[in-house]
Design an enzyme around this catalytic site. Structure first.
Site: not given
Ligand code: NAI
Length: 466
Positions: A124, A52, A48-50, A312, A443
């Site tokens: 799958g 990246c 899970l997460g692939g 992708d 700043h």
């Protein structure tokens, strides 16, 4: 009961959505859909997460942070701090990187479980417009979301062996700092790894076929990065396509078109990522494809009713946050919320090298192709106090239509990736310089440079600008 057994026991029922692939696009879709009360099966052959989470954004940014720490140690004398840089312990770097990944992985796994999403482990395959088969079991959905991601491409005749010729995935698991590395491809992956390895002490050479590094960025950003890399003694061969690679006793010998020969211990192949769609049944089911990519309309719909695609595998920017947003979009679309289509040009882009490059909107060349009234303003970080404190160089470049909204923001310098949030609001909210100029920027921050650039663009320059 294991996750797979739990999934199998649910195989007979029809889900609202079956998602094929649990990377950024797929899991974001699953999470949002579950939140909206839809039932979801999430199919994943890996983790899970692939890409990246496991072999992309997250581990590479951990390496880049380790690289920044190394540079800080090396340059500490410039700040009056006595420290010595004794070297890189790759075991320690990898433990740090893997720790970040595993904590995020644990969190994501817990989140997906807590939302009642059915996770199906295995590869799958789309077997019909509403069905995905995993290890002989069919999962049916009212909708199917294709989110199978991408893989590192190579070139014809260039064999990746994982030893001397690596993809970024191999590079992430190196147990040593190479003495020298050739990086083939001066795109995002190439520039990030070149930056890491140089900071770790390697001799680095980048080979890029196009005339400049990060060629999708504004030319000024490419030039600034090239100057900075040269100062860091990274060797650059631009306009130099790869021809062939051979082995030497200790590494590789790369020949470029035109005859230049470069040798190093390893070669990283970073010539782009291709869509992972082969053999997954998409074309067989009638999904319209284009050179391996899945064609969609602006609502992420394929030509097959009920079948969507995200991430992708869809032509366009291959970025995790694009896939993530597309996944959320599709879940909301299916739930009937009628979300707004995503403007691809409004997606922020960051290269996390040293220095960083960040941008949103149009680069100057593209803006000039589209409009004939383009103006630009470049604010040098030399006029920004915090950038001086950090000893970083770079700029904010604004592109706008005459008396119109800002249509592009381009940033170069240490940490500028963190400034892209404001820049993307400016672009996506179609702000004019006059809208931003009166807003107060804290700043001293680097963020202030964005404020000053817009003051200057509005005709009220406070400090230096060009
Ligand atoms: P890329 O498309 O950014 O760069 C590949 C480079 O290889 C191009 O500049 C291309 O001209 C060059 N190239 C191709 N063939 C060549 C040849 N024969 N000889 C010499 N040079 C050649 O692809 P990259 O860097 O592999 O990244 C893949 C994807 O992953 C990209 O879409 C990128 O956006 C994404 N990514 C994004 C990151 C981020 O957002 N920070 C980090 C890493 C990857």
């Amino acid at each position: 009961m294991s996750v797979t057994e739990a999934a199998t026991s649910q195989a007979g029922k029809e889900f609202d959505i079956v998602v094929l692939g649990a990377g950024s696009g797929g899991y974001a879709c699953a999470l949002r859909a579950a939140q909206l009360g839809l039932t979801v099966a999430l199919v994943e052959k890996g983790n899970l997460g692939g890409t990246c989470l496991h072999v992309g954004c997250i581990p590479t940014k951990a390496l880049l942070h380790a690289a920044e720490v190394a540079e800080s140690a090396r340059e500490s004398g410039q700040f009056g701090v006595k420290a010595t840089f004794d070297g890189i312990d790759m075991g320690g770097v990898n433990a740090y990187k893997d720790g970040v990944v595993s904590r995020l992985f644990k969190g994501l796994t817990g989140l997906i479980k807590s939302r009642g999403i059915t996770v199906v482990e295995g590869e799958g395959r789309l077997t019909g417009p509403r069905t995905v088969e995993v290890a002989g079991t069919t999962y049916a959905g009212k909708h199917v979301v294709l989110a199978s991601g991408s893989y590192s491409k190579s070139l014809p005749g260039l064999e990746v062996d994982g030893e001397r010729v690596l993809t970024s995935e191999h590079a992430l698991t190196l147990d040593r700092v190479p003495a020298s590395a050739i990086v083939l491809g001066g795109g995002v992956i190439g520039c990030e790894f070149a930056s890491v390895w140089r900071s770790f002490g390697a001799e680095v050479t980048i080979v890029e076929a196009l005339p400049r590094l990060v060629a999708a960025e504004d030319e000024a950003s490419s030039k600034a990065l090239e100057r900075a890399f040269r100062r860091r003694k990274i060797a650059l061969h631009t306009g130099a396509p790869f021809e062939s690679v051979g082995h030497t006793d200790t590494g590789v010998r790369v020949t470029l078109q035109g005859g230049t020969v470069v040798e190093a211990e390893i070669l990283l192949v970073a010539v782009g990522r291709g869509p992972s769609t082969d053999g997954l049944g998409y074309a067989e089911v009638g999904v319209e494809m284009d050179r391996g990519f899945v064609k969609t309309d602006e609502r992420c719909r394929t030509n097959v009713d009920g079948v969507y695609a995200v991430g992708d595998i869809v032509p366009g920017l291959q970025l995790a946050h694009r896939g993530f947003q597309q996944g959320i979009f599709v879940a909301e679309d299916i739930a009937g919320l009628d979300p707004q289509p995503i403007d691809e040009t409004g997606i922020p882009r960051v290269t996390y090298s040293d220095p960083e490059i960040a941008s949103v909107g149009l680069n100057e060349d593209r803006a000039r192709e589209l409009y004939d009234d383009v103006e630009t303003l470049t604010y040098d970080l030399g006029g920004n106090g915090k950038s001086q404190i950090l000893k970083t160089q770079g700029f904010v470049k604004l592109v706008r239509r005459a008396d119109g909204p800002v249509v592009g923001v381009h940033l170069v310098g240490a940490r500028v990736g963190e400034l892209i949030g404001e820049a993307q609001l400016i672009y996506n909210w179609e702000a004019h310089a006059d809208d931003v100029a009166p807003l107060v920027h804290a700043h001293p921050t680097q963020n202030e440079a964005l404020g000053e650039a817009h003051l200057a663009l509005a005709g009220k320059p406070l400090h230096a600008h060009s």
